[in-house]
Design a protein around this motif. Structure first.
Motif, PDB file in Angstrom:
ATOM      1  N   ASP A  53       0.815  -1.214   0.000  1.00  0.00           N
ATOM      2  CA  ASP A  53       0.000   0.000   0.000  1.00  0.00           C
ATOM      3  C   ASP A  53       0.850   1.266   0.000  1.00  0.00           C
ATOM      4  O   ASP A  53       0.403   2.324  -0.430  1.00  0.00           O
ATOM      5  CB  ASP A  53      -0.928   0.026   1.221  1.00  0.00           C
ATOM      6  N   SER A  54       2.078   1.146   0.509  1.00  0.00           N
ATOM      7  CA  SER A  54       2.964   2.312   0.578  1.00  0.00           C
ATOM      8  C   SER A  54       4.414   1.858   0.476  1.00  0.00           C
ATOM      9  O   SER A  54       4.719   0.676   0.576  1.00  0.00           O
ATOM     10  CB  SER A  54       2.743   3.083   1.885  1.00  0.00           C
ATOM     11  N   ILE A  55       5.290   2.840   0.277  1.00  0.00           N
ATOM     12  CA  ILE A  55       6.729   2.582   0.193  1.00  0.00           C
ATOM     13  C   ILE A  55       7.447   3.828   0.688  1.00  0.00           C
ATOM     14  O   ILE A  55       6.961   4.957   0.492  1.00  0.00           O
ATOM     15  CB  ILE A  55       7.155   2.230  -1.259  1.00  0.00           C
TER      16      ILE A  55
ATOM     17  N   LEU B  17      10.244   6.743   0.734  1.00  0.00           N
ATOM     18  CA  LEU B  17      10.832   7.529  -0.348  1.00  0.00           C
ATOM     19  C   LEU B  17      12.189   6.984  -0.773  1.00  0.00           C
ATOM     20  O   LEU B  17      12.442   6.805  -1.967  1.00  0.00           O
ATOM     21  CB  LEU B  17      10.956   8.996   0.070  1.00  0.00           C
ATOM     22  N   GLY B  18      13.078   6.701   0.173  1.00  0.00           N
ATOM     23  CA  GLY B  18      14.401   6.174  -0.174  1.00  0.00           C
ATOM     24  C   GLY B  18      14.314   4.864  -0.933  1.00  0.00           C
ATOM     25  O   GLY B  18      15.038   4.642  -1.905  1.00  0.00           O
ATOM     26  N   GLN B  19      13.402   3.993  -0.513  1.00  0.00           N
ATOM     27  CA  GLN B  19      13.219   2.713  -1.198  1.00  0.00           C
ATOM     28  C   GLN B  19      12.675   2.920  -2.609  1.00  0.00           C
ATOM     29  O   GLN B  19      13.083   2.248  -3.549  1.00  0.00           O
ATOM     30  CB  GLN B  19      12.254   1.819  -0.405  1.00  0.00           C
ATOM     31  N   PHE B  20      11.750   3.867  -2.760  1.00  0.00           N
ATOM     32  CA  PHE B  20      11.178   4.137  -4.075  1.00  0.00           C
ATOM     33  C   PHE B  20      12.240   4.647  -5.043  1.00  0.00           C
ATOM     34  O   PHE B  20      12.280   4.234  -6.202  1.00  0.00           O
ATOM     35  CB  PHE B  20      10.037   5.161  -3.970  1.00  0.00           C
ATOM     36  N   LEU B  21      13.113   5.531  -4.570  1.00  0.00           N
ATOM     37  CA  LEU B  21      14.161   6.060  -5.445  1.00  0.00           C
ATOM     38  C   LEU B  21      15.053   4.949  -5.974  1.00  0.00           C
ATOM     39  O   LEU B  21      15.436   4.954  -7.145  1.00  0.00           O
ATOM     40  CB  LEU B  21      14.999   7.107  -4.703  1.00  0.00           C
TER      41      LEU B  21
ATOM     42  N   ARG C 206       5.333   8.449 -11.305  1.00  0.00           N
ATOM     43  CA  ARG C 206       4.148   8.264 -10.474  1.00  0.00           C
ATOM     44  C   ARG C 206       4.221   6.906  -9.786  1.00  0.00           C
ATOM     45  O   ARG C 206       4.609   5.908 -10.386  1.00  0.00           O
ATOM     46  CB  ARG C 206       2.888   8.335 -11.318  1.00  0.00           C
ATOM     47  N   VAL C 207       3.842   6.883  -8.502  1.00  0.00           N
ATOM     48  CA  VAL C 207       3.751   5.635  -7.749  1.00  0.00           C
ATOM     49  C   VAL C 207       2.484   4.933  -8.216  1.00  0.00           C
ATOM     50  O   VAL C 207       1.395   5.514  -8.176  1.00  0.00           O
ATOM     51  CB  VAL C 207       3.702   5.890  -6.228  1.00  0.00           C
ATOM     52  N   ALA C 208       2.625   3.686  -8.665  1.00  0.00           N
ATOM     53  CA  ALA C 208       1.482   2.921  -9.167  1.00  0.00           C
ATOM     54  C   ALA C 208       1.306   1.654  -8.354  1.00  0.00           C
ATOM     55  O   ALA C 208       2.271   1.076  -7.854  1.00  0.00           O
ATOM     56  CB  ALA C 208       1.697   2.556 -10.635  1.00  0.00           C
TER      57      ALA C 208
END
Length: 76
Positions: free
Chosen positions: A13-15, A17-21, A70-72
């Motif tokens: 459901d979420s992540i 910011l550092g992991q997303f990058l 975009r986060v999908a």
């Protein structure tokens, strides 16, 4: 604001910011994430974000290095 270049799918459901990058290949390591975020080089939904642990959710737009993604959520 930078035009959105694409989407990056997350499995939860979420992540953070550092992991997303890292997942999006916008940076190469956690250490690099810490630096670019602390230096104010990352925006979330158009606003500078300096918290590496910021929780992102589906629909958020993250920009770094002139690339916005975009986060999908998972494709059903």
């Amino acid at each position: 604001m930078t035009d959105v270049s694409g989407e990056v799918e997350i499995t939860d459901d979420s992540i953070r910011l550092g992991q997303f990058l890292k997942l999006a290949n916008l940076i190469e390591s956690g250490a690099e994430a810490k630096t670019v975020i602390a230096d104010g080089e990352v925006t979330v939904n158009g606003e500078v974000e300096t918290r590496r642990g910021r929780q992102l959710v589906v629909g958020d737009i993250v920009a770094a290095g002139g690339i916005a993604l975009r986060v999908a959520g998972p494709v059903s």
